[in-house]
Design an enzyme around this catalytic site. Sequence first.
Site, mmCIF file in Angstrom:
data_model
loop_
_atom_site.group_PDB
_atom_site.id
_atom_site.type_symbol
_atom_site.label_atom_id
_atom_site.label_comp_id
_atom_site.label_asym_id
_atom_site.label_seq_id
_atom_site.Cartn_x
_atom_site.Cartn_y
_atom_site.Cartn_z
ATOM 1 C CB SER A 288 -0.887 -0.015 1.247
ATOM 2 O OG SER A 288 -1.634 1.171 1.299
ATOM 3 C CG HIS B 202 -3.464 -1.309 -2.894
ATOM 4 N ND1 HIS B 202 -4.525 -1.817 -3.608
ATOM 5 C CD2 HIS B 202 -4.011 -0.623 -1.851
ATOM 6 C CE1 HIS B 202 -5.664 -1.464 -3.021
ATOM 7 N NE2 HIS B 202 -5.377 -0.744 -1.947
ATOM 8 C CG ASP C 14 -5.230 2.598 -0.358
ATOM 9 O OD1 ASP C 14 -4.477 2.125 0.501
ATOM 10 O OD2 ASP C 14 -6.062 1.905 -0.967
ATOM 11 C CG MET D 285 -8.387 7.333 0.554
ATOM 12 S SD MET D 285 -7.921 7.106 2.285
ATOM 13 C CE MET D 285 -7.172 5.480 2.219
ATOM 14 C CG HIS E 290 -8.847 0.917 -2.915
ATOM 15 N ND1 HIS E 290 -8.579 0.564 -1.613
ATOM 16 C CD2 HIS E 290 -10.189 0.929 -3.030
ATOM 17 C CE1 HIS E 290 -9.708 0.366 -0.972
ATOM 18 N NE2 HIS E 290 -10.705 0.589 -1.805
ATOM 19 C CG MET F 80 -11.258 3.820 -0.886
ATOM 20 S SD MET F 80 -10.114 3.528 0.475
ATOM 21 C CE MET F 80 -8.564 3.526 -0.440
ATOM 22 C CG MET G 235 -12.615 -2.306 1.447
ATOM 23 S SD MET G 235 -10.884 -2.020 1.103
ATOM 24 C CE MET G 235 -10.362 -1.222 2.616
ATOM 25 C CG ASP H 78 -7.215 -2.675 0.987
ATOM 26 O OD1 ASP H 78 -7.479 -1.819 0.123
ATOM 27 O OD2 ASP H 78 -6.450 -2.464 1.952
HETATM 28 C C1 DX5 Z 1 -7.077 0.896 4.268
HETATM 29 C C2 DX5 Z 1 -5.976 0.926 3.277
HETATM 30 C C3 DX5 Z 1 -4.829 -0.022 3.290
HETATM 31 C C4 DX5 Z 1 -4.504 -0.930 4.417
HETATM 32 C C5 DX5 Z 1 -3.184 -0.597 5.109
HETATM 33 O O1 DX5 Z 1 -7.993 1.891 3.841
HETATM 34 O O2 DX5 Z 1 -6.591 0.660 2.021
HETATM 35 O O3 DX5 Z 1 -3.725 0.784 3.003
HETATM 36 O O4 DX5 Z 1 -5.458 -0.997 5.412
HETATM 37 O O5 DX5 Z 1 -2.701 -1.761 5.689
HETATM 38 P P1 DX5 Z 1 -2.757 -2.015 7.275
HETATM 39 O O6 DX5 Z 1 -4.208 -2.104 7.612
HETATM 40 O O7 DX5 Z 1 -1.998 -3.313 7.452
HETATM 41 O O8 DX5 Z 1 -2.058 -0.841 7.925
HETATM 42 ZN ZN ZN Z 2 -6.756 -0.012 -0.562
#
Ligand code: DX5
Ligand code: ZN
Length: 214
Positions: A6, A31, A33, A35, A64, A66, A135, A171
């Site tokens: 991530s 990956h 994210d 947002m 991803h 969001m 998720m 995820d």
């Molecule tokens: C959650 C994120 C991820 C992920 C991160 O919105 O999409 O980046 O949870 O990993 P962890 O949960 O292991 O810190």
């Molecule tokens: Zn994600």
Amino acid sequence: MLLCPSTMCMDFGQLEKEIKQLESAGIDIFHNDIMDGNFVPNITLGINDLKAIKRYTDKPCDVHLMIENPSNKVDWFIDAGADIVYIHPESERYVSKTLNHIKERGVKAGIAINPDTSIETVKEMLNYSDYVLVMTVNPGFAGQKYIEFCTEKVKRLAQMKERYGYKIIIDGSCSPQRIKMLREIGADGFVLGTSALFNKNKSYKEIVQKLRSM
Ligand code: DX5
Ligand code: ZN
């Protein structure tokens, strides 16, 4: 097993070094994210971050999304180099239409389903999904607690994998132990964040090798 770091957990102060170290550690997909502060209570990466990451690697990069109403924004990310685009059915009115558009653009399409979203409500979309991102935390932040009832959803999706031909990516809070358990029930890949990969006192290479040897 697809290992997908991530990127929001990376040190952006040394982006090239992080990407190269993750690449040589043997990860599969970056990956990303995205947002918007509306669909989830956080703002993270944008188009320029994706472009910068793409400059430093030939590995596939997913986004991803969001974000609210992704249909009119997916092209921005595809044009910026996304190889896989995940949209949330909770944020889109015509999901299959958008998934189809993503595929027509020549990249892979996936749905990302929140913990509260039941599989019954997304079944038809599976016809257009190359990936299903499950998720296992409420989206928005790294470092959250795994939501136990999501395990049952993974089992159910694994039973339908053959029929629809998608891959299951998990995820949220993917620790090594949880990766082992979920892999055994049929998950194909994992988003690696703070639970398995980042902020550890081991190299990415060491961690990735260990995960692969499990
Ligand atoms: C959650 C994120 C991820 C992920 C991160 O919105 O999409 O980046 O949870 O990993 P962890 O949960 O292991 O810190
Ligand atoms: Zn994600």
